[in-house]
Write a protein that holds these residues in place. Structure first.
Motif, PDB file in Angstrom:
ATOM      1  N   GLU A  63      -0.650   1.718   6.163  1.00 47.49           N
ATOM      2  CA  GLU A  63       0.381   0.696   6.023  1.00 47.49           C
ATOM      3  C   GLU A  63       1.406   0.856   7.133  1.00 47.49           C
ATOM      4  O   GLU A  63       1.723   1.973   7.527  1.00 47.49           O
ATOM      5  CB  GLU A  63       1.116   0.825   4.686  1.00 47.49           C
ATOM      6  CG  GLU A  63       0.338   0.385   3.499  1.00 47.49           C
ATOM      7  CD  GLU A  63       1.185   0.410   2.236  1.00 47.49           C
ATOM      8  OE1 GLU A  63       0.817  -0.315   1.310  1.00 47.49           O
ATOM      9  OE2 GLU A  63       2.194   1.130   2.165  1.00 47.49           O
ATOM     10  N   PHE A  64       1.895  -0.267   7.620  1.00 44.71           N
ATOM     11  CA  PHE A  64       2.999  -0.272   8.576  1.00 44.71           C
ATOM     12  C   PHE A  64       4.179  -0.967   7.904  1.00 44.71           C
ATOM     13  O   PHE A  64       4.016  -2.011   7.283  1.00 44.71           O
ATOM     14  CB  PHE A  64       2.623  -1.016   9.863  1.00 44.71           C
ATOM     15  CG  PHE A  64       1.648  -0.276  10.713  1.00 44.71           C
ATOM     16  CD1 PHE A  64       2.086   0.645  11.646  1.00 44.71           C
ATOM     17  CD2 PHE A  64       0.288  -0.483  10.572  1.00 44.71           C
ATOM     18  CE1 PHE A  64       1.196   1.337  12.434  1.00 44.71           C
ATOM     19  CE2 PHE A  64      -0.615   0.207  11.360  1.00 44.71           C
ATOM     20  CZ  PHE A  64      -0.154   1.119  12.282  1.00 44.71           C
ATOM     21  N   LYS A  65       5.344  -0.376   8.020  1.00 45.08           N
ATOM     22  CA  LYS A  65       6.548  -0.955   7.449  1.00 45.08           C
ATOM     23  C   LYS A  65       7.461  -1.364   8.593  1.00 45.08           C
ATOM     24  O   LYS A  65       7.826  -0.534   9.426  1.00 45.08           O
ATOM     25  CB  LYS A  65       7.239   0.065   6.538  1.00 45.08           C
ATOM     26  CG  LYS A  65       8.397  -0.531   5.799  1.00 45.08           C
ATOM     27  CD  LYS A  65       8.977   0.254   4.644  1.00 45.08           C
ATOM     28  CE  LYS A  65       9.006   1.718   4.685  1.00 45.08           C
ATOM     29  NZ  LYS A  65       9.801   2.324   3.615  1.00 45.08           N
ATOM     30  N   LEU A  66       7.820  -2.643   8.624  1.00 44.98           N
ATOM     31  CA  LEU A  66       8.647  -3.186   9.701  1.00 44.98           C
ATOM     32  C   LEU A  66       9.972  -3.681   9.134  1.00 44.98           C
ATOM     33  O   LEU A  66       9.989  -4.470   8.183  1.00 44.98           O
ATOM     34  CB  LEU A  66       7.928  -4.357  10.376  1.00 44.98           C
ATOM     35  CG  LEU A  66       6.517  -4.070  10.884  1.00 44.98           C
ATOM     36  CD1 LEU A  66       5.817  -5.360  11.256  1.00 44.98           C
ATOM     37  CD2 LEU A  66       6.572  -3.135  12.045  1.00 44.98           C
ATOM     38  N   PRO A  67      11.102  -3.227   9.682  1.00 44.32           N
ATOM     39  CA  PRO A  67      12.400  -3.716   9.202  1.00 44.32           C
ATOM     40  C   PRO A  67      12.648  -5.152   9.672  1.00 44.32           C
ATOM     41  O   PRO A  67      12.291  -5.515  10.787  1.00 44.32           O
ATOM     42  CB  PRO A  67      13.392  -2.744   9.839  1.00 44.32           C
ATOM     43  CG  PRO A  67      12.701  -2.244  11.062  1.00 44.32           C
ATOM     44  CD  PRO A  67      11.230  -2.248  10.744  1.00 44.32           C
ATOM     45  N   VAL A  68      13.215  -5.958   8.792  1.00 45.37           N
ATOM     46  CA  VAL A  68      13.564  -7.339   9.132  1.00 45.37           C
ATOM     47  C   VAL A  68      14.968  -7.642   8.627  1.00 45.37           C
ATOM     48  O   VAL A  68      15.441  -7.036   7.671  1.00 45.37           O
ATOM     49  CB  VAL A  68      12.563  -8.366   8.537  1.00 45.37           C
ATOM     50  CG1 VAL A  68      11.187  -8.214   9.137  1.00 45.37           C
ATOM     51  CG2 VAL A  68      12.496  -8.256   7.026  1.00 45.37           C
ATOM     52  N   ASP A  69      15.616  -8.580   9.294  1.00 45.15           N
ATOM     53  CA  ASP A  69      16.924  -9.046   8.846  1.00 45.15           C
ATOM     54  C   ASP A  69      16.713 -10.223   7.918  1.00 45.15           C
ATOM     55  O   ASP A  69      16.082 -11.224   8.282  1.00 45.15           O
ATOM     56  CB  ASP A  69      17.780  -9.475  10.035  1.00 45.15           C
ATOM     57  CG  ASP A  69      18.143  -8.304  10.935  1.00 45.15           C
ATOM     58  OD1 ASP A  69      18.298  -7.179  10.405  1.00 45.15           O
ATOM     59  OD2 ASP A  69      18.262  -8.500  12.156  1.00 45.15           O
TER      60      ASP A  69
END
Length: 127
Positions: A63-69
């Motif tokens: 899994e890849f976790k990407l921060p978003v606004d």
């Protein structure tokens, strides 16, 4: 971490000096690679690839976790992957479609080779 990548493109065309100059004038804010000269000591080429599609397939359990606004200043994470054994996702992947990619290659006699890649149109992403 990744299974094999899938890479497809529609057409390949050679970019001539007149087209390069026109594009450079149209987008002066872009940091253009060193212009290819026509001297005998320099060899190189410039290509446009159209209809490029790149599919990145993640291995099971990755899994890849990407921060978003988020809206109203909220922070969130987008997770891409197939998680643990409880997940119903069998194969996780992300696909990027790029309308036009430009490739430059230049080698001056006695110096290092240089290659550049630029997205000439914004990519589209999909699940």
């Amino acid at each position: 971490i990744l299974d094999p990548l899938e890479f497809h493109f529609g057409e390949v065309s050679i970019v001539d000096n007149a087209t390069l100059e026109k594009d450079m004038e149209a987008s002066p804010e872009f940091k253009w690679p060193q212009f290819l000269s026509t001297t005998e000591k320099e060899q190189g080429f410039c290509l446009d690839l159209t209809g490029v599609r790149l599919k990145i397939i993640f291995a099971k359990g990755i899994e890849f976790k990407l921060p978003v606004d988020g809206p109203l200043g909220m922070k969130a994470d987008v997770e891409i992957g197939c998680g643990d054994a409880k997940s119903d996702v069998q194969q996780a992947w992300i696909e990027v479609e790029i309308p036009r990619v430009r490739l430059w290659y230049s080698q001056v006699e006695g110096s290092r080779r240089k290659a550049y890649i630029a997205f000439m149109a914004p990519p589209q992403k999909g699940p």
